[in-house]
Design a protein around this motif. Structure first.
Motif, short mmCIF file in Angstrom:
data_model
loop_
_atom_site.label_atom_id
_atom_site.label_comp_id
_atom_site.label_asym_id
_atom_site.label_seq_id
_atom_site.Cartn_x
_atom_site.Cartn_y
_atom_site.Cartn_z
N VAL A 57 0.84 -1.20 0.00
CA VAL A 57 0.00 0.00 0.00
C VAL A 57 0.87 1.25 0.00
O VAL A 57 0.60 2.22 -0.72
CB VAL A 57 -0.94 -0.01 1.22
CG1 VAL A 57 -1.64 1.34 1.37
CG2 VAL A 57 -1.98 -1.12 1.09
N HIS A 60 2.13 2.35 -3.46
CA HIS A 60 1.17 2.96 -4.37
C HIS A 60 0.52 4.23 -3.81
O HIS A 60 0.22 5.16 -4.57
CB HIS A 60 0.09 1.95 -4.75
CG HIS A 60 0.58 0.84 -5.61
ND1 HIS A 60 0.75 0.98 -6.97
CD2 HIS A 60 0.95 -0.43 -5.32
CE1 HIS A 60 1.19 -0.17 -7.48
NE2 HIS A 60 1.34 -1.04 -6.50
N HIS A 96 4.02 -3.38 -12.79
CA HIS A 96 2.76 -2.73 -13.17
C HIS A 96 2.84 -2.14 -14.57
O HIS A 96 1.83 -2.07 -15.27
CB HIS A 96 2.41 -1.64 -12.16
CG HIS A 96 1.63 -2.15 -10.99
ND1 HIS A 96 0.25 -2.23 -10.99
CD2 HIS A 96 2.04 -2.63 -9.79
CE1 HIS A 96 -0.15 -2.74 -9.84
NE2 HIS A 96 0.90 -2.99 -9.09
N ASP A 179 -6.34 -6.94 -0.77
CA ASP A 179 -5.40 -7.43 -1.79
C ASP A 179 -6.06 -8.39 -2.76
O ASP A 179 -5.59 -8.57 -3.89
CB ASP A 179 -4.21 -8.12 -1.10
CG ASP A 179 -3.20 -8.66 -2.09
OD1 ASP A 179 -2.50 -7.85 -2.71
OD2 ASP A 179 -3.12 -9.91 -2.25
N HIS A 182 -7.41 -7.88 -6.92
CA HIS A 182 -6.14 -7.64 -7.58
C HIS A 182 -6.31 -7.09 -8.99
O HIS A 182 -5.49 -6.30 -9.46
CB HIS A 182 -5.32 -8.93 -7.62
CG HIS A 182 -3.86 -8.69 -7.76
ND1 HIS A 182 -3.08 -8.16 -6.76
CD2 HIS A 182 -3.02 -8.88 -8.81
CE1 HIS A 182 -1.84 -8.04 -7.17
NE2 HIS A 182 -1.76 -8.46 -8.41
N HIS A 185 -6.96 -3.48 -8.71
CA HIS A 185 -5.71 -2.80 -8.34
C HIS A 185 -4.83 -2.57 -9.57
O HIS A 185 -4.23 -1.51 -9.71
CB HIS A 185 -4.95 -3.63 -7.30
CG HIS A 185 -3.55 -3.17 -7.07
ND1 HIS A 185 -3.25 -1.91 -6.57
CD2 HIS A 185 -2.35 -3.78 -7.30
CE1 HIS A 185 -1.94 -1.78 -6.49
NE2 HIS A 185 -1.37 -2.88 -6.93
N HIS A 186 -4.78 -3.54 -10.47
CA HIS A 186 -3.95 -3.38 -11.66
C HIS A 186 -4.58 -2.41 -12.66
O HIS A 186 -3.84 -1.69 -13.35
CB HIS A 186 -3.68 -4.73 -12.33
CG HIS A 186 -2.38 -5.33 -11.91
ND1 HIS A 186 -1.22 -5.18 -12.64
CD2 HIS A 186 -2.05 -6.04 -10.81
CE1 HIS A 186 -0.23 -5.79 -12.00
NE2 HIS A 186 -0.71 -6.31 -10.89
N PRO A 189 -4.08 1.32 -10.37
CA PRO A 189 -3.04 1.12 -9.34
C PRO A 189 -2.92 2.28 -8.36
O PRO A 189 -2.39 2.09 -7.26
CB PRO A 189 -1.76 0.96 -10.17
CG PRO A 189 -2.06 1.60 -11.48
CD PRO A 189 -3.51 1.36 -11.73
N TRP A 193 -6.58 1.43 -1.30
CA TRP A 193 -7.02 0.05 -1.07
C TRP A 193 -8.47 -0.02 -0.59
O TRP A 193 -9.19 -0.97 -0.91
CB TRP A 193 -6.10 -0.65 -0.07
CG TRP A 193 -6.13 -0.07 1.31
CD1 TRP A 193 -5.31 0.90 1.81
CD2 TRP A 193 -7.02 -0.43 2.37
NE1 TRP A 193 -5.64 1.18 3.12
CE2 TRP A 193 -6.68 0.38 3.49
CE3 TRP A 193 -8.06 -1.35 2.50
CZ2 TRP A 193 -7.35 0.29 4.71
CZ3 TRP A 193 -8.74 -1.44 3.72
CH2 TRP A 193 -8.38 -0.63 4.79
N LEU A 196 -11.07 -0.26 -3.55
CA LEU A 196 -11.01 -1.31 -4.56
C LEU A 196 -12.31 -2.11 -4.68
O LEU A 196 -12.72 -2.45 -5.81
CB LEU A 196 -9.82 -2.23 -4.30
CG LEU A 196 -8.45 -1.58 -4.47
CD1 LEU A 196 -7.35 -2.58 -4.13
CD2 LEU A 196 -8.27 -1.05 -5.90
#
Length: 237
Positions: A57, A60, A96, A179, A182, A185-186, A189, A193, A196
């Protein structure tokens, strides 16, 4: 205003401080006679967990408003996880960006990286000189376990899908700070968190695959097509 960028990050800071305190207690207990395998298991699992939660975390979305405090926190994470945060940050951001993470190491190692390496050299050197048994039987094997778990996590977070694979188990995402989302997140990015899960419908619309297992256990279903994985099983607590 406070020191933190987001109030939701308070548990992350608390967890990082708890990691450091617990690490000292476990290493002290190992010197006093706690079985080395148990202590090594803690060292490895704690490093793996912190690397994939707090440190990830912080890469990012830096936790602190102050750049100086954020940098000091990265140095602290370097010490407790045993992984140089600056070097790992550049490697992770290459991932990434789509670069092959097994390629040449990032260039431009600077003074900040040298400080991180010096911190780890001092830590490992102290173990080797003052407590060689601790270094050989606990810390070294523990770090090997932690790095192995990190490699396993990274491999299966992307098993068969360049944008990642999701896992929506409630307990995992509570303990790993989302997490499991994912793919979102990608795709985003820079998203915090805590945001998400709200991106899940958009990620699902882009064909986000979902696994019935968290990343380190995903080898159980290795070889099965992503489309055959049970979304219903993936949302179990």
């Amino acid at each position: 205003m406070g020191w933190l960028r987001h109030d939701a990050d308070r548990p992350l800071v608390a967890a990082a401080l708890a990691h450091g305190a617990a690490l000292l207690l476990v290493l002290h207990a190992a010197v006093q006679g706690t079985p080395a395998p148990l202590a090594a298991a803690f060292v490895g699992m704690a490093s793996w967990w912190s690397s994939n939660t707090v440190a990830h975390v912080h890469i990012h979305c830096p936790l602190f408003r102050s750049a100086g405090i954020s940098r000091a926190f990265s140095l602290y994470l370097t010490a407790v996880t045993g992984i140089p945060q600056g070097l790992w940050r550049r490697r992770h951001l290459r991932h990434h960006a789509g670069a092959h993470i097994d390629g040449p190491p990032p260039q431009g190692i600077g003074a900040a990286d040298a400080l991180e390496v010096a911190i780890l050299a001092a830590l490992w050197g102290s173990f080797a000189l003052l407590a060689p048994r601790l270094a050989l039987a606990v810390y070294g094997p523990g770090m090997a376990v932690g790095l192995g778990l990190c490699a396993l996590q990274g491999r299966y977070e992307h098993s068969g899908s360049p944008v990642g694979v999701d896992y929506h188990g409630r307990l995992y995402n509570a303990l790993w700070f989302n997490d499991g989302y994912h793919v979102a997140h990608h795709l985003w990015p820079g998203a915090h968190w805590s945001m998400l899960p709200a991106r899940l419908p958009a990620a699902t619309g882009r064909g986000a695959p979902v696994s019935a297992w968290p990343p380190v256990l995903r080898w159980i279903e290795a070889g099965r097509p992503l489309s055959a994985r049970s979304r219903r099983a993936a949302v179990r607590a």
